[in-house]
Design an enzyme around this catalytic site. Structure first.
Site, short mmCIF file in Angstrom:
data_model
loop_
_atom_site.label_atom_id
_atom_site.label_comp_id
_atom_site.label_asym_id
_atom_site.label_seq_id
_atom_site.Cartn_x
_atom_site.Cartn_y
_atom_site.Cartn_z
N LEU A 18 -34.11 -42.72 -15.92
CA LEU A 18 -32.68 -42.59 -15.59
C LEU A 18 -32.54 -41.60 -14.44
CD1 LEU A 18 -29.62 -41.87 -17.87
CD2 LEU A 18 -30.36 -40.12 -16.24
N ASN A 19 -31.69 -41.95 -13.44
CA ASN A 19 -31.20 -40.89 -12.55
C ASN A 19 -29.67 -40.92 -12.51
OD1 ASN A 19 -32.39 -43.10 -10.71
ND2 ASN A 19 -31.42 -41.93 -9.11
N ASP A 20 -29.04 -41.06 -11.39
CA ASP A 20 -27.60 -40.77 -11.27
C ASP A 20 -26.69 -41.48 -12.29
OD1 ASP A 20 -28.95 -40.16 -8.97
OD2 ASP A 20 -27.64 -41.28 -7.64
N GLN A 36 -28.36 -45.11 -13.07
CA GLN A 36 -29.54 -45.62 -12.39
C GLN A 36 -30.69 -45.70 -13.40
OE1 GLN A 36 -29.80 -45.94 -8.38
NE2 GLN A 36 -28.03 -46.79 -9.45
N SER A 80 -26.72 -46.30 -6.31
CA SER A 80 -25.52 -45.72 -6.92
C SER A 80 -24.20 -46.27 -6.42
CB SER A 80 -25.54 -44.21 -6.74
OG SER A 80 -26.47 -43.68 -7.66
N ARG A 138 -25.55 -44.38 1.99
CA ARG A 138 -25.53 -44.92 0.63
C ARG A 138 -24.53 -44.17 -0.26
NH1 ARG A 138 -31.02 -43.09 0.95
NH2 ARG A 138 -31.28 -40.99 0.15
N ASP A 139 -24.21 -44.79 -1.38
CA ASP A 139 -23.36 -44.23 -2.43
C ASP A 139 -21.89 -44.28 -1.98
OD1 ASP A 139 -25.89 -43.73 -3.41
OD2 ASP A 139 -25.83 -41.60 -2.90
N GLU A 200 -25.66 -37.21 -0.44
CA GLU A 200 -25.70 -38.34 -1.37
C GLU A 200 -24.52 -38.21 -2.34
OE1 GLU A 200 -30.17 -39.67 -1.90
OE2 GLU A 200 -29.87 -37.76 -2.88
#
Ligand code: FRU
Length: 448
Positions: A18-20, A36, A80, A138-139, A200
């Site tokens: 897992l990330n964001d 994520q 993300s 991104r994001d 980010e």
């Protein structure tokens, strides 16, 4: 997966990486958290969107994977993004990732229960503007204003962190309005709040009448820290007044030593009007240990964000966290306290006269709270920062969930990790501490 370091009242997937946090929101009373996710291994690769739902922000149910990298526009990852309501249609705006290219904005529309997602045939709906000096893109942060959609995309313009602004009549046709804000370069590398070379996870919101532009400062794959600028947003501009770190914690042991222990936060306004912020707490141990454990990465507890009269940000775990408490294991003076247990919630009232110091050892890790001029200073392993004092007092909240440690002092968080199995102690010198402590029940979704 009965591993002693695995958190039991924080949100993380059954296994894998897992990330964001992504697509945070509340619809018809139900909270949604996407994230994520790599279900196949505890490493960052071929990222999907995991999904969980909750009625109270602390007890989560796992839902089916929402997005997988399975179209040309997101062939190597669904990075993300956010959840928006497009005239009643739940819609995800995310970054399609293709190896070796800048990310591009993609859409997916959902069923009303947000369990089934259909990618838009028009994907990608936005690519980086050519010839604008964009090297990271991104994001997304997406909202409606004056009858039009507006979208911020984070990234880097000519090597400086930036939030780029786009506007459009619908979510499929975007025009570049220019940067909402570019880092002015006034704070350089080495500063504890250096804005990095790319931003980010940009997030623009209003809380208590203050405009906040939050982002995660990145530098060539180093995750520096999550920052927030408070200031004034109007039209195509954001005028910053002050910069704040969203968390004082840094990793201290593993391969990402010195990098953020709380990163890529996203926020949302819940149906009660609260501004709720959630971040990613990365692991602080070697990848081989994560592979052996089968999981890596956990979301922070949701925090309510408010603005103090002096314009700084105050964060504390949402009130619902207290509903996870099980047994009251201490109540009274706490300047010489020893507690066993891998899941604890401590609420301490500290009186900290000049020269006073309090040491809080959580799972073998010393957190020191001392005086620093008119205020206080909180640190772990030499990394930390200032904390406001209120007539010599600081309210401290400390949450231990196996390897996850989250300390809030005067509304300033310091998150970190510890893989030591050791008791919790509180001691004081020239300071008074009293308070209560509870054990905390497992609250996560059913563990595999
Ligand atoms: C932040 C981040 C985002 C990106 C995602 C990829 O941690 O790098 O910028 O969209 O993670 O997983």
């Amino acid at each position: 997966m009965s591993e002693e370091h695995r958190p039991a009242y924080h949100l993380l997937p059954p296994s894998g990486w897992l990330n964001d946090p992504n697509g945070l929101g509340q619809r018809d009373g139900t909270f949604h958290a996407f994230y994520q996710y790599n279900p196949d291994a505890p490493v960052h690769d071929r990222i999907c969107w995991g999904h969980a739902t909750s009625d109270d922000l602390v007890r989560w149910r796992h839902e089916p994977v929402a997005l997988r990298p399975d179209t040309p526009a997101d062939a190597d990852g669904c990075w993300s993004g956010v959840l928006v309501d497009d005239g009643g249609v739940p819609t995800l705006v995310y970054s399609g990732h293709r190896e070796g290219e800048l990310q591009q904005a993609c859409l997916a529309t959902g069923s009303s229960d947000l369990r089934t997602w259909t990618k838009d045939p028009a994907n990608p709906v936005l690519t980086a503007p050519p010839d604008a000096g964009v090297t990271v893109f991104r994001d997304h942060c997406v909202w409606r204003e004056d009858g039009r959609w507006r979208m911020l995309v984070g990234g880097s313009l000519h090597g400086r962190g930036a939030a780029m602004l786009f506007t459009g009549p619908d979510l499929r046709s975007w025009e570049y309005a220019g940067p909402l804000l570019v880092d002015d370069g006034s704070v350089g590398p080495g500063a504890p709040d250096w804005p990095g070379t790319a931003w980010e996870c940009v997030d623009l919101f209003e809380v208590d009448g203050t405009h906040v532009l939050a982002f995660s400062a990145w530098d060539d794959d180093r995750l520096m820290h999550a920052l927030a600028l408070t200031g004034r947003h109007a039209g195509d501009r954001f005028v910053p007044h002050a910069r704040h770190r969203l968390d004082l914690g840094r990793l201290t042991r593993g391969p990402r030593r010195g990098q953020a222990a709380f990163y890529a936060p996203q926020s949302f306004r819940d149906e009660r009007g609260r501004r709720v912020l959630v971040g990613w707490l990365p692991e602080d141990r070697p990848e081989a240990d994560c592979v052996a454990a089968g999981w890596a990465g956990v979301l922070s507890l949701p925090r309510e964000v408010t603005v103090r009269p002096d314009g700084t940000l105050h964060q504390e775990p949402v009130a619902e966290v207290a509903t996870l408490r099980e047994e009251l294991v201490h109540d009274g003076p706490a300047d010489d306290l020893l507690l066993d247990g891998e899941r604890l919630d401590l609420e301490l009232d500290v009186r900290l006269p000049p020269g006073g110091r309090v040491t809080l050892v959580l799972r073998g890790v010393e957190h020191r709270l001392g005086r620093h001029g008119d205020g206080a200073w909180l640190e772990r392993d030499g990394t930390g920062g200032p904390v406001p004092l209120d007539a010599d007092r600081v309210a401290v909240r400390a949450l231990v969930d196996h390897s996850v440690l989250e300390v809030f002092a005067g509304g300033v968080p310091l998150s970190s990790r510890s893989y030591a199995v050791a008791p919790t102690t509180v001691s004081a010198r020239g300071a008074e501490v009293s308070g209560r402590a509870w054990t905390v029940g497992p609250a996560g979704p059913a563990q595999p």
